[in-house]
Design an enzyme around this catalytic site. Structure first.
Site, PDB file in Angstrom:
ATOM      1  N   SER A   1     -66.644   7.777  47.100  1.00  0.00           N
ATOM      2  CA  SER A   1     -66.305   6.716  48.050  1.00  0.00           C
ATOM      3  C   SER A   1     -65.461   5.662  47.349  1.00  0.00           C
ATOM      4  O   SER A   1     -65.498   5.520  46.115  1.00  0.00           O
ATOM      5  CB  SER A   1     -67.595   6.071  48.574  1.00  0.00           C
ATOM      6  OG  SER A   1     -67.324   4.870  49.272  1.00  0.00           O
TER       7      SER A   1
ATOM      8  N   TYR B   1     -75.966   2.258  47.178  1.00  0.00           N
ATOM      9  CA  TYR B   1     -75.004   3.276  47.617  1.00  0.00           C
ATOM     10  C   TYR B   1     -73.807   3.341  46.666  1.00  0.00           C
ATOM     11  O   TYR B   1     -73.400   4.423  46.230  1.00  0.00           O
ATOM     12  CB  TYR B   1     -74.538   2.963  49.037  1.00  0.00           C
ATOM     13  CG  TYR B   1     -73.505   3.909  49.585  1.00  0.00           C
ATOM     14  CD1 TYR B   1     -73.874   5.141  50.112  1.00  0.00           C
ATOM     15  CD2 TYR B   1     -72.141   3.576  49.592  1.00  0.00           C
ATOM     16  CE1 TYR B   1     -72.917   6.026  50.622  1.00  0.00           C
ATOM     17  CE2 TYR B   1     -71.197   4.457  50.102  1.00  0.00           C
ATOM     18  CZ  TYR B   1     -71.593   5.671  50.619  1.00  0.00           C
ATOM     19  OH  TYR B   1     -70.648   6.537  51.110  1.00  0.00           O
TER      20      TYR B   1
END
Length: 300
Positions: A192, A205
């Site tokens: 990401s 995350y």
């Protein structure tokens, strides 16, 4: 959201819509794509295959919705049989994907379960080998993302669940798959923009996504001699159920993706070609690398 051919030349800044206040919504985890508004485009009507994965055998996690769904559809339309991994609560979305894969003339094997369970991860790979006769593509796409504004409120339970879903499952699945993979096989992991530009509200995350990058670079070197390639796709803000189940504050969804150079969020359909490229023989000299598909945000 789009029924256009993916090969049609067009302006990427307007190819898909920008977020508006109508995008503000909330679902309980894990969420259903079919209940989102607008519904994300995973290439259901736009992805057109060219036979690049004929005869291949793929496992895709998070295959019911979002980027995993887009990858599964693309793999099937490129000629691969696909094993779909997803949570049992996501069955309604998964049934749609199974239908699309079968309409492409390929096998679709649905194996619901929880990636936080090591035994399920091992069973997923062994069932794929049994049902498809092998495995030569592993696309790890499923992820857990829940925003927490203050570290004081980030529980050990959530931290553990995020790591189990995003990192431990990667380890378990790769470990199980590599022993069955022949030369020419491909592992594609999902990182990401958060790995490079972490949001303060996504502490756990973002940390898992930088772990995915490092894990993949190390594993790529380890298995290169076996003829197995390991690469990463690192999306930016992409419109998926992950965002509406607590991945972002609801009020922020009205401008989701607006701060990218392209000025809009990405759609799952725009991620699929990166997974296809890394799965196919076209990327035969690419391993240990990351494709950043993030709307133009610079990365290291």
């Amino acid at each position: 959201m789009s029924d256009q051919d993916q090969y049609k030349m067009q302006d990427p800044t307007t190819q898909y819509p920008k977020a508006t206040s109508d995008w503000k919504q909330k679902q309980p985890e894990p969420g259903l794509q079919k209940e989102m508004h607008p519904v994300p485009d995973a290439g259901e009507t736009s992805y057109r295959g060219t036979g690049r994965l004929n005869g291949r055998k793929a496992v895709v996690t998070g295959a019911d919705s979002g980027i995993g769904r887009a990858a599964a559809i693309a793999f099937a339309r490129e000629g691969a049989d696909v094993v779909l991994s997803y949570l049992p609560e996501e069955e309604a979305d998964a049934k749609e994907v199974v239908k699309l894969i079968e309409e492409a003339g390929r096998k679709a094997i649905a194996i619901p379960g929880d990636l936080k369970d090591e035994q399920y991860c091992e069973q997923l790979i062994s069932t794929a080998v049994e049902k498809l006769g092998g495995i030569d593509i592993l696309a790890n796409v499923a992820g857990k993302q829940q925003y927490v504004e203050d570290i004081a409120d980030l529980t050990t339970e959530q931290f553990d669940a995020t790591f189990k879903t995003n990192v431990y499952s990667l380890f378990w699945l790769c470990k199980a798959a590599v022993k069955h993979m022949k030369p020419g096989s491909s592992i594609i992991n999902t990182s990401s923009i958060q790995a490079y530009k972490p949001s303060p509200i996504l502490l756990d995350y973002a940390t898992t996504k930088s772990s995915v990058n490092t894990f993949s670079k190390a594993l790529a070197q380890q298995v290169a001699g076996k003829g197995i390639r390991v690469n990463v796709v690192a999306p930016g803000p992409v419109w998926t159920p992950l965002q509406v189940v607590g991945g972002q504050p609801t009020e922020k969804l009205a401008d989701f993706g607006g701060n990218t150079p392209l000025g809009r969020p990405g759609q799952p359909a725009e991620m699929a070609p990166a997974y296809v490229f890394l799965a196919s023989q076209e990327s035969s000299y690419v391993t240990g690398e990351t494709i950043n598909a993030n709307g133009g945000t610079p990365t290291p």
